[in-house]
Design a protein around this motif. Structure first.
Motif, PDB file in Angstrom:
ATOM      1  N   GLY A 213       0.859  -1.271   0.207  1.00 57.91           N
ATOM      2  CA  GLY A 213      -0.005  -0.084  -0.157  1.00 57.91           C
ATOM      3  C   GLY A 213       0.714   1.222   0.071  1.00 57.91           C
ATOM      4  O   GLY A 213       0.072   2.294  -0.026  1.00 57.91           O
ATOM      5  N   ASP A 214       2.019   1.228  -0.211  1.00 58.93           N
ATOM      6  CA  ASP A 214       2.989   2.575   0.038  1.00 58.93           C
ATOM      7  C   ASP A 214       2.842   3.067  -1.523  1.00 58.93           C
ATOM      8  O   ASP A 214       2.956   2.459  -2.548  1.00 58.93           O
ATOM      9  N   LYS A 215       2.778   4.376  -1.606  1.00 58.84           N
ATOM     10  CA  LYS A 215       2.517   5.167  -2.606  1.00 58.84           C
ATOM     11  C   LYS A 215       3.934   5.679  -3.263  1.00 58.84           C
ATOM     12  O   LYS A 215       4.861   6.082  -2.704  1.00 58.84           O
ATOM     13  N   TYR A 216       4.034   5.576  -4.692  1.00 59.28           N
ATOM     14  CA  TYR A 216       5.479   5.650  -5.293  1.00 59.28           C
ATOM     15  C   TYR A 216       5.045   6.768  -6.528  1.00 59.28           C
ATOM     16  O   TYR A 216       3.899   6.385  -7.189  1.00 59.28           O
ATOM     17  N   GLY A 217       5.779   7.929  -6.764  1.00 62.36           N
ATOM     18  CA  GLY A 217       5.687   8.913  -7.871  1.00 62.36           C
ATOM     19  C   GLY A 217       6.717   8.817  -8.627  1.00 62.36           C
ATOM     20  O   GLY A 217       7.838   8.681  -8.165  1.00 62.36           O
ATOM     21  N   ARG A 218       6.478   8.994  -9.953  1.00 64.78           N
ATOM     22  CA  ARG A 218       7.472   9.073 -10.931  1.00 64.78           C
ATOM     23  C   ARG A 218       7.585  10.341 -11.667  1.00 64.78           C
ATOM     24  O   ARG A 218       6.543  10.913 -11.853  1.00 64.78           O
ATOM     25  N   ILE A 219       8.509  11.221 -11.578  1.00 69.25           N
ATOM     26  CA  ILE A 219       8.761  12.571 -11.903  1.00 69.25           C
ATOM     27  C   ILE A 219       9.581  12.304 -13.623  1.00 69.25           C
ATOM     28  O   ILE A 219      10.721  11.831 -13.465  1.00 69.25           O
ATOM     29  N   HIS A 220       9.157  12.853 -14.434  1.00 68.30           N
ATOM     30  CA  HIS A 220       9.756  12.862 -15.761  1.00 68.30           C
ATOM     31  C   HIS A 220      10.253  14.402 -16.010  1.00 68.30           C
ATOM     32  O   HIS A 220       9.668  15.292 -15.952  1.00 68.30           O
ATOM     33  N   MET A 221      11.723  14.287 -15.907  1.00 65.63           N
ATOM     34  CA  MET A 221      12.521  15.820 -16.174  1.00 65.63           C
ATOM     35  C   MET A 221      12.965  15.827 -17.672  1.00 65.63           C
ATOM     36  O   MET A 221      13.671  14.654 -18.146  1.00 65.63           O
ATOM     37  N   GLY A 222      13.041  16.926 -18.181  1.00 64.30           N
ATOM     38  CA  GLY A 222      13.548  17.249 -19.656  1.00 64.30           C
ATOM     39  C   GLY A 222      14.886  17.421 -19.387  1.00 64.30           C
ATOM     40  O   GLY A 222      15.806  17.048 -18.417  1.00 64.30           O
ATOM     41  N   LYS A 223      15.670  17.234 -20.735  1.00 59.52           N
ATOM     42  CA  LYS A 223      16.982  17.483 -20.774  1.00 59.52           C
ATOM     43  C   LYS A 223      17.574  18.808 -20.428  1.00 59.52           C
ATOM     44  O   LYS A 223      16.979  19.952 -20.794  1.00 59.52           O
ATOM     45  N   GLN A 224      18.613  18.690 -19.651  1.00 55.45           N
ATOM     46  CA  GLN A 224      19.107  19.959 -18.909  1.00 55.45           C
ATOM     47  C   GLN A 224      20.657  20.229 -19.352  1.00 55.45           C
ATOM     48  O   GLN A 224      21.263  19.451 -19.333  1.00 55.45           O
ATOM     49  N   ASP A 225      20.844  21.511 -19.572  1.00 58.37           N
ATOM     50  CA  ASP A 225      22.381  21.878 -19.866  1.00 58.37           C
ATOM     51  C   ASP A 225      22.956  22.444 -18.583  1.00 58.37           C
ATOM     52  O   ASP A 225      22.417  23.374 -17.913  1.00 58.37           O
ATOM     53  N   ILE A 226      23.869  21.617 -18.181  1.00 59.77           N
ATOM     54  CA  ILE A 226      24.503  21.984 -17.001  1.00 59.77           C
ATOM     55  C   ILE A 226      25.158  23.227 -16.646  1.00 59.77           C
ATOM     56  O   ILE A 226      25.012  24.143 -15.728  1.00 59.77           O
ATOM     57  N   ASN A 227      25.656  23.943 -18.121  1.00 62.40           N
ATOM     58  CA  ASN A 227      26.057  25.308 -18.225  1.00 62.40           C
ATOM     59  C   ASN A 227      25.216  26.250 -18.015  1.00 62.40           C
ATOM     60  O   ASN A 227      25.601  27.462 -17.339  1.00 62.40           O
TER      61      ASN A 227
ATOM     62  N   ILE B  56      22.553  26.026 -15.794  1.00 61.31           N
ATOM     63  CA  ILE B  56      21.650  25.845 -14.665  1.00 61.31           C
ATOM     64  C   ILE B  56      22.134  26.834 -13.302  1.00 61.31           C
ATOM     65  O   ILE B  56      23.249  27.450 -13.296  1.00 61.31           O
ATOM     66  N   GLN B  57      21.168  27.449 -12.937  1.00 60.69           N
ATOM     67  CA  GLN B  57      21.167  28.575 -11.898  1.00 60.69           C
ATOM     68  C   GLN B  57      21.814  27.982 -10.672  1.00 60.69           C
ATOM     69  O   GLN B  57      21.260  27.427  -9.945  1.00 60.69           O
ATOM     70  N   THR B  58      23.270  28.235 -10.207  1.00 58.35           N
ATOM     71  CA  THR B  58      23.715  27.853  -9.191  1.00 58.35           C
ATOM     72  C   THR B  58      24.061  28.921  -8.094  1.00 58.35           C
ATOM     73  O   THR B  58      23.774  29.949  -8.402  1.00 58.35           O
ATOM     74  N   ARG B  59      24.462  28.792  -6.978  1.00 64.13           N
ATOM     75  CA  ARG B  59      24.771  29.550  -5.918  1.00 64.13           C
ATOM     76  C   ARG B  59      25.870  30.565  -6.500  1.00 64.13           C
ATOM     77  O   ARG B  59      26.954  30.165  -7.187  1.00 64.13           O
TER      78      ARG B  59
END
Length: 308
Positions: free
Chosen positions: A264-278, A280-283
């Protein structure tokens, strides 16, 4: 099938509405009817089963010309008159001694029924154990491989579960389990005839065990019945499909990308698109700025040229 009468006043309209189809049905009522000829064994069986089924049961003590396998109109009239979904008919004859018929109704028509021959019965009055309170739900135990492989035994199991199910409850207190019904399938006969079915009823008593879970002791309270299957009438495919149909309001809506496991445990699946690491907004850290990297590379290049 009887024609549904038109209500004449508000009271009859309320009764008719209460008997009509609902998303969540009322608790099933069982009727216990005696045939034109009965034996003391059948009377004891009907009385004890009625005691276990109370308060959602009606017991008829007068004799009736009723033979469900030959004529359905009589039992269907009883079912419609008393708004019952389950019935038990007891009769006795030379051809079929100590005969018990258990059946279920759908829309006041016979859905299925099973005929049992009682070979031995020890009624509740022969036992000295305390009986359970009225309206308590039993814990049902089915023993034997036949309840998983034989179609007749599977039908008997389903019918008995319907008879003693009672009100639907999400949680049951341990103290509320006052008695246990054990149904055991015996081995088949030498010539392939159905084996005996042993119906036993026990009261439970909770004792101290030294741990959180109490120690449970069983004491037979009756009835103790040995019976054998004689005839079975199965429902038609169309009627069974209608009777087991789940209303739309009760169907669980399937949510996309969400599933549950066996516990009875619930599991969710997240689909993420292709990401450009350069990109990405970082600190924003001073050491990671691009112009500092360029100056560092320029200095390293000048140091190399100086060494040459």
């Amino acid at each position: 099938m009887l024609v549904q009468p038109k209500p004449k006043n508000a009271r009859s309209k309320r009764v008719q509405t209460n008997r009509g189809p609902k998303v969540v049905e009322n608790t099933k009522t069982a009727i216990f009817v005696r045939g034109s000829k009965t034996s003391q064994v059948i009377i004891d069986v009907l009385s004890d089963l009625y005691s276990l089924r109370k308060p959602d049961a009606i017991n008829f003590t007068k004799k009736n010309e009723i033979h469900p396998f030959d004529d359905e109109t009589s039992i269907e009239f009883f079912a419609r008159k008393n708004d019952s979904s389950l019935f038990a008919v007891g009769m006795h004859s030379k051809k079929r001694p100590h005969n018990l018929i258990l059946g279920r109704m759908f829309n006041y028509q016979i859905l299925d029924m099973i005929e049992l021959g009682i070979e031995r019965c020890a009624p509740m009055k022969d036992f000295k154990a305390a009986t359970s309170a009225v309206g308590m739900r039993p814990l049902m135990v089915f023993n034997g491989e036949a309840f998983n492989h034989s179609e007749d035994m599977v039908r008997l199991k389903s019918t008995l579960l319907d008879f003693f199910r009672g009100e639907v409850a999400e949680m049951v207190s341990l103290k509320g389990l006052e008695y246990v019904i054990s149904v055991t399938a015996g081995p088949p006969g030498i010539n392939g005839e159905p084996g005996l079915v042993f119906f036993r009823t026990y009261t439970t008593s909770l004792k101290k065990s030294g741990v959180r879970q109490p120690r449970v002791e069983l004491e037979e309270m009756g009835p103790s019945i040995d019976m054998r299957i004689r005839r079975v009438r199965y429902p038609t495919d169309d009627m069974w499909k209608q009777a087991t149909r789940i209303p739309k309001e009760l169907k669980v809506t399937k949510v996309k990308n969400i599933s549950r496991d066996g516990l009875g445990d619930k599991y969710g699946r997240i689909h993420m698109g292709k990401q450009d690491i350069n990109k990405i907004q970082t600190r924003k850290v001073k050491a990671l700025k691009k112009h500092l990297d360029a100056e560092s590379n320029k200095r390293q290049k000048m140091d190399v040229d100086g060494l040459e």
